[in-house]
Design a protein around this motif. Sequence first.
Motif, PDB file in Angstrom:
ATOM      1  N   SER A   3       0.789  -1.201   0.054  1.00 35.01           N
ATOM      2  CA  SER A   3      -0.133  -0.037  -0.047  1.00 35.01           C
ATOM      3  C   SER A   3       0.863   1.306  -0.086  1.00 35.01           C
ATOM      4  CB  SER A   3      -0.925  -0.055   1.254  1.00 35.01           C
ATOM      5  OG  SER A   3      -0.144   0.065   2.202  1.00 35.01           O
ATOM      6  N   THR A   4       2.222   1.193   0.470  1.00 40.27           N
ATOM      7  CA  THR A   4       3.030   2.398   0.589  1.00 40.27           C
ATOM      8  C   THR A   4       3.718   2.529  -0.892  1.00 40.27           C
ATOM      9  OG1 THR A   4       3.239   1.697   2.728  1.00 40.27           O
ATOM     10  CG2 THR A   4       4.999   3.418   1.935  1.00 40.27           C
ATOM     11  N   PRO A   6       2.695   2.280  -4.224  1.00 40.82           N
ATOM     12  CA  PRO A   6       1.861   3.185  -4.962  1.00 40.82           C
ATOM     13  C   PRO A   6       1.780   4.637  -4.507  1.00 40.82           C
ATOM     14  CG  PRO A   6       0.591   1.145  -4.662  1.00 40.82           C
ATOM     15  CD  PRO A   6       1.853   1.446  -3.607  1.00 40.82           C
ATOM     16  N   LYS A   7       1.925   4.910  -2.995  1.00 42.80           N
ATOM     17  CA  LYS A   7       1.871   6.309  -2.649  1.00 42.80           C
ATOM     18  C   LYS A   7       2.820   6.993  -2.932  1.00 42.80           C
ATOM     19  CE  LYS A   7      -1.787   5.534   0.893  1.00 42.80           C
ATOM     20  NZ  LYS A   7      -1.685   5.231   2.282  1.00 42.80           N
ATOM     21  N   GLY A   9       5.046   6.644  -5.368  1.00 43.47           N
ATOM     22  CA  GLY A   9       5.126   6.944  -6.805  1.00 43.47           C
ATOM     23  C   GLY A   9       4.021   7.827  -7.162  1.00 43.47           C
ATOM     24  N   GLN A  10       2.936   8.022  -6.759  1.00 43.10           N
ATOM     25  CA  GLN A  10       2.056   9.091  -6.766  1.00 43.10           C
ATOM     26  C   GLN A  10       2.594  10.504  -6.267  1.00 43.10           C
ATOM     27  OE1 GLN A  10      -0.532   8.862  -8.695  1.00 43.10           O
ATOM     28  NE2 GLN A  10      -1.195  10.979  -8.438  1.00 43.10           N
ATOM     29  N   ASN A  11       3.090  10.362  -5.117  1.00 44.88           N
ATOM     30  CA  ASN A  11       3.645  11.506  -4.376  1.00 44.88           C
ATOM     31  C   ASN A  11       4.952  12.181  -5.306  1.00 44.88           C
ATOM     32  OD1 ASN A  11       2.053  11.411  -2.372  1.00 44.88           O
ATOM     33  ND2 ASN A  11       3.342  10.801  -1.048  1.00 44.88           N
ATOM     34  N   TRP A  13       5.046  11.543  -8.659  1.00 43.65           N
ATOM     35  CA  TRP A  13       4.697  12.309  -9.635  1.00 43.65           C
ATOM     36  C   TRP A  13       4.109  13.474  -9.548  1.00 43.65           C
ATOM     37  CZ3 TRP A  13       4.952  12.384 -14.827  1.00 43.65           C
ATOM     38  CH2 TRP A  13       4.080  13.090 -15.534  1.00 43.65           C
ATOM     39  N   ASN A  14       3.404  13.787  -8.331  1.00 41.93           N
ATOM     40  CA  ASN A  14       2.822  15.005  -7.857  1.00 41.93           C
ATOM     41  C   ASN A  14       3.904  16.035  -7.691  1.00 41.93           C
ATOM     42  OD1 ASN A  14       0.203  13.976  -8.210  1.00 41.93           O
ATOM     43  ND2 ASN A  14       0.093  13.623  -6.123  1.00 41.93           N
ATOM     44  N   ARG A  17       5.164  17.066 -11.332  1.00 39.30           N
ATOM     45  CA  ARG A  17       4.213  17.703 -11.904  1.00 39.30           C
ATOM     46  C   ARG A  17       3.984  19.183 -11.502  1.00 39.30           C
ATOM     47  NH1 ARG A  17      -1.489  15.308 -12.088  1.00 39.30           N
ATOM     48  NH2 ARG A  17      -1.477  16.179  -9.966  1.00 39.30           N
TER      49      ARG A  17
END
Length: 89
Positions: A3-4, A6-7, A9-11, A13-14, A17
């Motif tokens: 669960s950690t 994917p977070k 990776g998303q952080n 990417w954010n 961006r």
Amino acid sequence: MKSTLPKVGQNAWNFIRAGVGGFLGGFGFLLSLVIVPLYLYYFLTESPKIAESWSHYVPLRLPSSRTRSSAPWQRSMDTSSPSSEGSWW
């Protein structure tokens, strides 16, 4: 862990961006992709010439007539001896 990851990776990417977001951010990023290699090439090809002439632009030591700086922020860095008034300033 499942669960950690994917977070993270998303952080990431954010973060990327947000840094490149907008027209000027994107333009600056693309400009840096061109300018950085040019500067790198210049400094690598001119490094012998820069190495022999850098001392013309950067003083190697203070002139002998000036033993202490008159600027308070520079005097505070000199910890060799206190001033004649007995304080560091």
